[in-house]
Scaffold this motif. Structure first.
Motif, short mmCIF file in Angstrom:
data_model
loop_
_atom_site.label_atom_id
_atom_site.label_comp_id
_atom_site.label_asym_id
_atom_site.label_seq_id
_atom_site.Cartn_x
_atom_site.Cartn_y
_atom_site.Cartn_z
N UNK A 1 -47.16 -73.23 84.29
CA UNK A 1 -47.90 -73.83 83.18
C UNK A 1 -46.98 -74.27 82.05
N UNK B 1 -45.33 -82.17 83.67
CA UNK B 1 -45.83 -82.68 84.95
C UNK B 1 -44.72 -83.27 85.82
N UNK C 1 -56.03 -76.42 83.46
CA UNK C 1 -57.37 -76.41 82.85
C UNK C 1 -58.16 -77.67 83.16
N UNK C 2 -57.49 -78.74 83.60
CA UNK C 2 -58.19 -79.98 83.93
C UNK C 2 -58.33 -80.12 85.44
N UNK C 3 -59.57 -80.12 85.95
CA UNK C 3 -59.76 -80.26 87.40
C UNK C 3 -59.11 -81.52 87.96
N UNK D 1 -56.41 -83.05 87.03
CA UNK D 1 -54.96 -82.87 87.21
C UNK D 1 -54.67 -82.01 88.44
N UNK E 1 -59.65 -72.43 85.73
CA UNK E 1 -59.25 -73.09 84.49
C UNK E 1 -59.13 -72.00 83.43
N UNK E 2 -58.13 -72.06 82.59
CA UNK E 2 -57.83 -70.90 81.76
C UNK E 2 -57.97 -71.13 80.26
N UNK E 3 -58.64 -72.21 79.87
CA UNK E 3 -58.96 -72.35 78.44
C UNK E 3 -60.42 -71.94 78.25
N UNK E 4 -61.32 -72.72 78.78
CA UNK E 4 -62.73 -72.31 78.78
C UNK E 4 -62.92 -71.16 79.76
N UNK E 5 -63.69 -70.18 79.36
CA UNK E 5 -63.98 -69.05 80.25
C UNK E 5 -65.32 -69.32 80.92
N UNK F 1 -66.78 -74.86 90.25
CA UNK F 1 -65.41 -75.35 90.07
C UNK F 1 -64.64 -75.34 91.38
#
Lengths: 305, 305, 305, 305
Positions: free
Chosen positions: C48, C52, C79-81, C83, C104-108, C117
């Motif tokens: 992370x 990129x 965090x972006x599907x 990507x 994804x690790x920003x929104x839980x 997801x």
């Protein structure tokens, strides 16, 4: 119920001996400072650390020394509902006005379990039961919908919220706005003025152990909408928070700082109940001493306010 | 100390009345099952929910019914150190062999405070003190370096780790490998076999309330390195975990499931101490019943093991 | 899929430059050590933290250096599907065998959101998607029922569980026992042997970057039920865990320790990608050096195993 | 910098297509409402869910539509420092005024690591960097002492605190009182008025997407010390919080509620970026609709304020 209720520290000579002289002095100090109630056996009172016998002694002595001049509130928080109910009965006999209970803090309850817990407690307690939201210690937030449901119980007259979470406190105020008899007190010193400016009932603020006048004046200024005074006195509250409550390692620094200051004021000694104990380095004690001076200087500026 | 110690449930007729007949039956059931010790007033025993008087009664009755056939361990976990020490004294008088203490669970201590707490407790307790790591309830992990330091105290003979964290448990085993007299027990049923395979002392497993034989046999298989039997019996443990411990909402489903099963076995009634209470839907009770059958079937397959 | 998959570190010359020579050396070191697969861009790979462009370069180079000798797994956690899906496509073109994705690790997310997801990801990824349970970083446990539901997706061949929670891992094993094609790998080095003893597929263990032989031999011993060797080699794993992974302040000490050791082995330099960076004191570097010697000594004792 | 900055939602036609017409409409809606700045790619903007290409497109279009009428702030929060710095450069070229960065949110940094992270970012960013405290998503509180140290960096002009923790916010205000050029904004809508009453710089409030006028008027009333208006308008804020932000399961209900309301206002469609998605039941949509009416009614009562 409105104003400033002091969550009184427990003055100790040793782990299992109350400092009676200290207790008497602190009670006088608080009442002279104009506070609206005394709350014994809260977090600041190290309640959970004290043996049952000492708890009872403290309640009886506090009631005697207060002599009815302000209402006495007693913390009955206990993981065992039976013990809480028994302590409420003892408190009534000793002359207390109400009790205060945080959720049982070993098992973590669901909201329905929490609701059942408080309803049972309020049914069986011979004194009115204030709800005490204290998630850092109890691992659980009492959700706003649980509080509003409980607010309908005739023996639950209010809540003290020590979560420190601004949106939560304001949600309580909003949801309970049509029930003006239900008190919504805020715990953290730092939030009291803002809470009262928007309609909160007052504060159960640890700092009022040291400086009851400060909190009483700040409460009044906020209740009257005197913003200039609020902003001025808030400086003293934040000085306490940023320095006196922030020395030493570990948690509960606020509590250790308060006992340190009361000891410097010759109110009582510096003894804490195990498992907590003091461990200030010299420079930390120094920082606290200087901070007390700054607080006093702010308070002495009569021309300003 | 090795083997399976059962953290016994507290059989109740009501919130404040022990089911004496049930207690006697469960004690016999456990001893017949071959367990190596009985631990009363743990989490599974709902200790923190019980009034002090009932705790004492339970200790005395358990000791009487056990009659010295297996050692009796007593949980003395309490936020007040004074109460814990007093309960240790009571336990010794009643004939217990050792006590077990999780950290005080209201105030969250630092590691040095935790060390001081346990050293003080071990100094003053008239019975040996087992450390009890239970972070989900107490909010604190007892760090490996704290455990190794405490392991040198002559009155601290071991630890029960209920954290469920694999690397932590194995770190304890590794750091304490040169101190074979210090016992390292594991709490979660699901981890017992693996813990013993790598040198753990045994399990303090709730499921042994229902199926003491299962845990005793699994322990022995693991201790002897009989992997085939371990893998076979582990299925029964996981059946219990996945079904019996997983019905109903809220936490402490394992505890509610165990009381439900013991009630179906006619060992005792289905009463829990407040603030917990049962709330199984019909289909959940059904699932538990079927799961008990599957466990029994696994256990009855004598040809396989 | 079985055995040891190395979550390879990312050798760097600077924050945005790969150490190609180091990468080549590490790939050879791992393959010579007998590992069963290489997983780039995991937590140990500091994925992370990398831009990129550098991620793509690392995938391409790793594939080239591996040359098909072992399968290449690529972490696509983002965090972006969108990507993640794009990186899966890139990985396939570069010759990878499968991808690995933590939530994804920003929104839980809730469990239903998590299910949606992964189903979406598995539908759109051109490579099979391994689930990666990593709650310490992602703030969410992927519940067993979510895993079992996802295990039915034809493009989801397995899970890597890095939670470290013993009962959780064993629950996965039990619930998925009738689906032998679904792999259940364990993350923490300390748990690998026990996981495999009870039927786990193998380990994705960071320590295999340093000592691939150790983990390969330990895996084989566990898979074959050779308990004596398991217990012996587990000592080396715990030595690594207790010393090499435990120096320095802050988290991710395991990662800093591994890079330190690989640097001492002249595999690559000591550069970490921001926001992490090394900060060992001299005595900590010393402790690591001595620990490496102890690990080597355990491994060299051929008579014993 | 003072006043209300809107953390703008990202209007979408699909997961990877911006709703340009919607974007234009919302920009006009906000500027007409009197807000003091627009912040794209924050939490409310679902930034972390969006692919890089779409982020750039959104920045460019927002800048074009705003046309310099209010400053544009861009969220550059990313677990990779390199990506954040690159996005800052892109933002400057596109005409943005400043960037906003929460801590990297995969690895959890120590405070010294956090300090190094922000110093590096501020050194390399071509635009001023606002600190963004968002512990619910990032797992870390930026401690007051870290903020005060960072406030001395010439390229760090302020902080947005979305922790919701009252004492923390007030501590920032107090510690930074001698640095009036450093802005201290508050995130949660519910706390904005109280924050400004005691000297906060303003709010970065999600609700201003729907009702910019409300937040602008409330800010002005608070800044001017008009307590009567503050108390009156706060009702509308709490109505939004208690109803519009509280429907549906899972987290991020505030975000789902806002998109729902904007869709009902015909500003844009109801599309969310994966991994989040709408899932309102009919009665929940109803509750939101009625709440919008109540908010409008409060706002229309001109005689009262």
């Amino acid at each position: 119920m409105n104003g400033i209720i002091t969550p009184m520290i427990t003055p100790l000579l040793s782990d299992d001996t109350i400092d009676k002289k200290g207790l008497k002095q602190i009670v006088e100090h608080l009442i002279a400072g104009g506070i609206n109630g005394i709350f014994v056996l809260g977090t600041t009172g190290e309640a959970t650390s004290l043996p049952d016998k000492l708890k009872q002694e403290l309640i009886a002595l506090s009631s005697e020394y207060i002599g009815g001049r302000v209402p006495l509130f007693v913390g009955i928080t206990d993981p065992s509902p039976g013990e809480s109910i028994a302590l409420a009965a003892f408190s009534k006999n000793a002359g207390a006005s109400a009790v205060v209970a945080a959720p049982p803090f070993y098992f973590t309850l669901t909201q329905p379990e929490l609701m059942a817990y408080y309803n049972n407690l309020a049914d069986k307690s011979v004194l009115p039961v204030f709800i005490y939201n204290m998630p850092a210690q109890t691992k659980i937030m009492i959700e706003p919908s649980t509080v509003t449901a409980l607010s309908k119980h005739p023996n639950i007259p209010g809540i003290k919220d020590s979560s420190g979470i601004g949106p939560y406190f304001n949600t309580l105020l909003y949801l309970l706005k049509d029930n003006p008899d239900f008190s919504v007190f805020v715990g953290p010193d730092e939030m009291m003025a803002q809470a009262v400016l928007l309609g909160g009932s007052g504060g159960v603020n640890s700092g009022s152990n040291m400086f009851p006048h400060l909190f009483v004046r700040l409460y009044k200024a906020a209740a009257e909408g005197d913003l200039q005074t609020v902003r001025y006195l808030q400086q003293a509250v934040m000085e306490i928070s940023s320095v006196i409550y922030s020395q030493g390692g570990g948690g509960y620094r606020f509590l250790k700082g308060i006992k340190k200051v009361l000891s410097a004021m010759k109110m009582t000694g510096n003894t804490m109940a195990l498992p907590l104990h003091h461990a200030f380095k010299d420079e930390e004690s120094d920082a606290i001493r200087k901070s007390v001076d700054r607080v006093k200087q702010i308070l002495s500026n009569n021309t300003r306010i």
